[in-house]
Scaffold this motif. Structure first.
Motif, short mmCIF file in Angstrom:
data_model
loop_
_atom_site.label_atom_id
_atom_site.label_comp_id
_atom_site.label_asym_id
_atom_site.label_seq_id
_atom_site.Cartn_x
_atom_site.Cartn_y
_atom_site.Cartn_z
N THR A 280 0.84 -1.20 0.00
CA THR A 280 0.00 0.00 0.00
C THR A 280 0.88 1.25 0.00
O THR A 280 0.62 2.21 -0.73
CB THR A 280 -0.91 0.00 1.25
N GLN A 403 -5.40 6.28 3.81
CA GLN A 403 -5.68 5.19 2.87
C GLN A 403 -6.87 5.52 1.96
O GLN A 403 -6.85 5.20 0.78
CB GLN A 403 -5.97 3.90 3.64
N ILE A 482 -7.89 -2.06 0.19
CA ILE A 482 -8.09 -1.04 1.24
C ILE A 482 -9.58 -0.92 1.57
O ILE A 482 -9.98 -0.93 2.74
CB ILE A 482 -7.54 0.34 0.79
#
Ligand code: ADP
Length: 516
Positions: A280, A403, A482
């Motif tokens: 990520t 995120q 996510i």
């Protein structure tokens, strides 16, 4: 005459006893065999005939050891002789378990009891034989299922226990429970909770006490995960489930529990999470890389403005032609532009920093506004307009802000890429937030770019799928993971006016979380 009167009842009594003895023999469930000092069979009852498959008349006079398989068969004569010679009771007694042999040669488990018939010389013997096949099979099945349970517990790394509160039975620890708790099997018994308590990791102890207190106070089940420290100092994660059985009046009779060592699973999960975090993070850096030109431009603008104002001040001062107000205004501008550049850099740093994932209550519209300052510059740089339609309900979600921004930036970045080859007038992105029927928050990023054809649609979310020369093909797969981790969904559909629409949802924050 007298003799006759006396003997008649004796004979009758003897006959009656004989009949009764025969009835007892016939009714007996066990096989009964009578044999002489030589081991020769004198009698075999009905049960014996059935058990061994012989007729009584076939075996009368044969050695009793025909009822035994080797090696007992050969040893039997010795045993009998020993007994007779020395009064050694090797075959005499009860409850000896041996194999017995039927006429057809098949064998079965039997319990033997042999006794000497009192007052007989040479001695005679009575043998009782009980077929214990069923009991043996049941014992064997039980032993096997216990062994299988032990193996299953070993494979699963799980142990179980039973605590009896009424003291009528002994508490139980399964063999593997010793291993789960770092003890050697068979070590002295200690109550499972007394043993566990000092092992529970200090940080988990309050939670452990609370779960136990709830169970004791009447909760039916306790189901918790915590860490324990083994006697050798190693740290293990366990999943502990326990249930209490109570009488109708509430009195606790017993507690049954399982302790599952989940350390390996936990470690694997931790590793997977760290790996996911790294991917990520990498995704964020690469998105930023793609946006570098736009961002450089965004920082460059205030720097140019600062330089221009500073030069203007220098010129005015050099010419001696200035007012204090004029200089103050220029300095204010310089300061404002420096702050603006600083703000862009701050956002960037927050965005690309490798950081702990943090869920907090965030305002959806605020998240969007923040991310748009980063995206706008990139969009402007590429001649793309971004229009915002924000839900007037000011929805909130429990989420990791950075995120979510990463997902939005990714979608925006893809939309910008998809419109590079369409006429400038069409380069529009619509970003919309709304609260759907279920109360969840729905985000949409719609563009008028090349759109997604059916083949691409099927592959879109696969890692490393990309149609771009410098693409990583990770953006959408990272975004989807996510959103899933937040309990939401991410999907794509075609934009009716041409182009693509990407949607994702996030569960609405629970009402209580909104009013802390
Ligand atoms: P990358 O952008 O590095 O290619 P992504 O996972 O973000 O990786 O995207 C995968 C592919 O999905 C892209 O290469 C592109 O073909 C397609 N795609 C994504 N977004 C859009 C969009 N808005 N319009 C058209 N195609 C898109």
């Amino acid at each position: 005459m007298t003799a006759l009167r006396l003997t008649e009842p004796h004979v009758e009594r003897a006959q009656r006893l004989e009949r009764e003895f025969q009835a007892v023999l016939d009714a007996a469930v066990d096989a009964v065999v009578l044999f002489d000092h030589d081991g020769r069979i004198e009698l075999l009852n009905h049960a014996g005939e059935r058990m061994f498959g012989y007729n009584e008349e076939d075996v009368i006079g044969l050695k009793v050891n025909i009822l035994l398989p080797e090696p007992y068969r050969s040893q039997h004569d010795d045993y009998l002789r020993h007994y007779i010679d020395a009064g050694e009771p090797r075959i005499i007694g009860t409850g000896r378990e041996l194999s017995a042999k039927r006429r057809d040669g098949s064998e079965f488990s039997a319990e033997f009891a042999v006794g000497r018939v009192k007052g007989t010389e040479p001695p005679r013997f009575a043998g009782f034989i009980r077929d214990i096949t069923v009991r043996r099979n049941a014992e064997e099945a039980l032993r096997r299922s216990e062994a299988q349970l032990t193996i299953a517990q070993e494979i699963a790394n799980l142990g179980n226990y039973v605590v009896h509160f009424d003291g009528r039975y002994e508490d139980y620890w399964s063999p593997h429970l010793y291993r789960v708790l770092g003890r050697r099997y068979g070590e002295t018994y200690i109550g499972v909770y007394d043993y566990l308590e000092p092992m529970v990791h200090a940080a988990d102890l309050a939670h452990w006490h609370q779960a136990r207190a709830e169970l004791d106070a009447g909760a039916r089940t306790m189901d918790i995960e915590y860490r324990i420290v083994h006697p050798d100092g190693s740290l293990r994660y366990v999943h502990h489930i326990a249930q209490t059985t109570r009488r109708p009046d509430g009195y606790a009779l017993r507690q049954v529990g399982t302790l599952h060592d989940i350390t390996d699973r936990r470690r694997a999960e931790d590793e997977a999470r760290q790996m996911q975090d790294r991917i990520t993070h990498f995704g964020r850096i690469s998105t930023m890389g793609e946006m570098a030109a736009g961002i450089a431009h965004e920082v460059n603008q205030p720097l140019t403005a600062i330089a221009t104002y500073a030069q203007a001040c220098q010129r005015l001062i050099g010419a001696g032609n200035y007012t204090q107000d004029g200089i103050a205004t220029a300095l204010e501008q310089i300061s404002a532009q420096a702050l603006r550049a600083g703000e862009v850099i701050r956002r960037l740093r927050t965005f690309v920093k490798n950081r702990e994932v943090r869920r907090e209550l965030v305002e959806v519209n605020k998240v969007l506004e923040d991310v748009l300052t980063l995206a706008q510059t990139d969009a402007r740089h590429n001649g793309v307009r971004i229009t915002l339609e924000m839900s007037p309900l000011q929805p909130q979600v429990q989420a990791d802000m950075v995120q979510i921004q990463q997902v939005i930036l990714n979608l925006l970045r893809n939309s910008i890429d998809a419109m590079l080859n369409v006429p400038e007038g069409r380069r529009e992105i619509l970003v919309r937030t709304l609260v759907d029927d279920e109360g969840d928050v729905e985000f949409m990023v719609a563009d008028r770019g090349t759109g997604v054809d059916a083949t691409t649609m099927a592959e879109l979310f696969n890692p490393f799928f990309t149609t771009k020369p410098g693409g990583t093909g990770l953006g959408l797969s990272i975004s989807r993971s996510i959103i899933r981790a937040h309990g939401g969904k991410l999907w794509c559909s075609s934009n009716p006016g041409g182009g693509a629409r990407f949607f994702f949802t996030l569960p609405a924050a629970p009402a209580s979380a909104g009013n802390p």
